[in-house]
Scaffold this motif. Structure first.
Motif, short mmCIF file in Angstrom:
data_model
loop_
_atom_site.label_atom_id
_atom_site.label_comp_id
_atom_site.label_asym_id
_atom_site.label_seq_id
_atom_site.Cartn_x
_atom_site.Cartn_y
_atom_site.Cartn_z
N THR A 157 53.29 -19.38 -11.37
CA THR A 157 54.64 -19.14 -11.40
C THR A 157 55.08 -17.87 -11.57
O THR A 157 54.43 -16.93 -12.51
N GLY A 158 55.97 -17.17 -10.87
CA GLY A 158 56.70 -16.00 -11.13
C GLY A 158 57.78 -16.20 -11.98
O GLY A 158 58.57 -14.82 -12.09
N THR A 159 57.75 -17.18 -12.98
CA THR A 159 59.08 -17.20 -13.51
C THR A 159 59.04 -16.09 -14.64
O THR A 159 60.20 -15.56 -15.03
N GLY A 168 64.46 -18.06 -16.56
CA GLY A 168 64.24 -17.91 -17.91
C GLY A 168 62.73 -18.36 -18.52
O GLY A 168 62.09 -19.22 -17.54
N PHE A 169 62.58 -18.63 -19.68
CA PHE A 169 61.23 -19.10 -20.03
C PHE A 169 61.32 -20.47 -20.30
O PHE A 169 60.13 -21.28 -19.97
N ASP A 170 62.45 -21.20 -20.24
CA ASP A 170 62.38 -22.54 -20.13
C ASP A 170 62.07 -23.13 -18.77
O ASP A 170 61.32 -24.11 -18.84
N ASP A 171 62.53 -22.42 -17.86
CA ASP A 171 62.00 -22.65 -16.54
C ASP A 171 60.68 -22.56 -16.39
O ASP A 171 60.03 -23.19 -15.47
N CYS A 172 60.16 -21.38 -16.99
CA CYS A 172 58.50 -21.34 -16.82
C CYS A 172 57.97 -22.27 -17.56
O CYS A 172 56.90 -23.08 -16.94
#
Length: 292
Positions: A157-159, A168-172
């Motif tokens: 993942t490139g999040t 953002g980190f939540d998406d990560c």
């Protein structure tokens, strides 16, 4: 299968207790050097693939065919397991499936598929991500394209990759959870900067973790190993060093220097070892009747 042993070696790394640093490789010579020096794994990054094959920056210009051909050359030259950056899989989920088939046939031990939108969209600066649902589809297609069950497929993942469009980190964390459920063998992250981030990722997945360049408080292999990081990259210094050496050598010759005055050249012994001269001469003696 011909490449099964290499893939099993990579799986042993992922199931082991240590965090290893792979050697950055990009052609038949560099992979033989890495093998001779005792690296457990070679890493063929997308940026060095583009530089080595095209001489172009890492902007998704290299094709799957070009990438696979370079991998085949390295697979022929060395038994060192290689993890390949397969970028976005060269298209949609069906293209991802084809990418896995081609790279498996070329001899890779493992490959990564990422959720970055490539090539870059018109009028947008910085990286963009595909929707989560599309990313899940790509991971599933990669697994469906695998013929050898020993082949390692990593979801990337490139999040946390930076840029205006990075999420953002939540998406990560959400993507880590989602890709974990698809059945991929490991998760690959770039752009992490803190131990707190790594702790959070390690808490939401049970899969082995692979990291891009680790700096600052993450530049500690013992800590990384304690958080299930099995592979941590170190960049692609070998290609940069080779480029500088070629530049300096050609510059010296262009300015009138004598080949005998050049410094930093590989010795005949090292060159012979890298080209496997002894083995070739032995075969020439056995098959062609040629004696030294």
């Amino acid at each position: 299968m011909a490449f099964r042993k290499r893939r099993e070696a990579l799986r042993s790394i992922l199931s082991g207790s240590a965090c290893i640093r792979p050697g950055s490789v990009y052609d038949a010579t560099s992979i033989r050097i890495a093998e001779d020096l005792g690296f457990e794994l070679g890493m063929f990054g997308g940026s060095v693939a583009s530089l080595a094959v095209l001489g172009d920056p890492d902007i998704a210009l290299i094709t799957l065919t070009e990438l696979a051909e370079q991998v085949r050359r390295m697979s022929r030259a060395s038994d060192l397991p290689v993890l390949v950056d397969a970028d976005h899989g060269y298209g949609n989920a069906l293209n991802v499936r084809r990418t896995v088939q081609e790279l498996e046939a070329a001899g890779v031990a493992g490959l990564t598929i990422e959720d970055t939108l490539l090539p870059q969209a018109f009028g947008v600066t910085g990286p963009q991500l595909i929707p989560l649902e599309e990313g899940i589809g790509k991971m599933k297609a990669a697994l469906d394209g695998r013929g050898d069950p020993a082949l390692v497929i990593m979801g990337r993942t490139g999040t946390r990759g930076g840029g205006a469009q990075a999420s953002g980190f939540d998406d990560c964390l959400a993507r880590a959870r989602a890709y974990d459920t698809t059945g991929v063998d490991a998760l690959f992250f770039t752009g992490l900067t803190t131990r707190r981030e790594l702790d959070a990722i390690a808490a939401v997945t049970t899969l082995p973790i692979v990291l891009g360049n680790t700096q600052g408080e993450l530049d500690d292999t013992a800590f990384l190993a304690s958080r299930r990081v099995k592979i941590a990259l170190q960049g692609h210094a070998p290609f940069a060093a080779a480029t500088q050496a070629v530049y300096e050598t050609l510059k010296a010759l262009r300015e009138g220097g004598s080949p005998k005055s050049l410094k930093g050249l590989a010795s005949p012994e090292l060159t012979g070892r890298v080209m496997r001269r002894a083995e070739t001469e032995a075969r020439a003696g056995e098959f062609l009747g040629l004696k030294k």
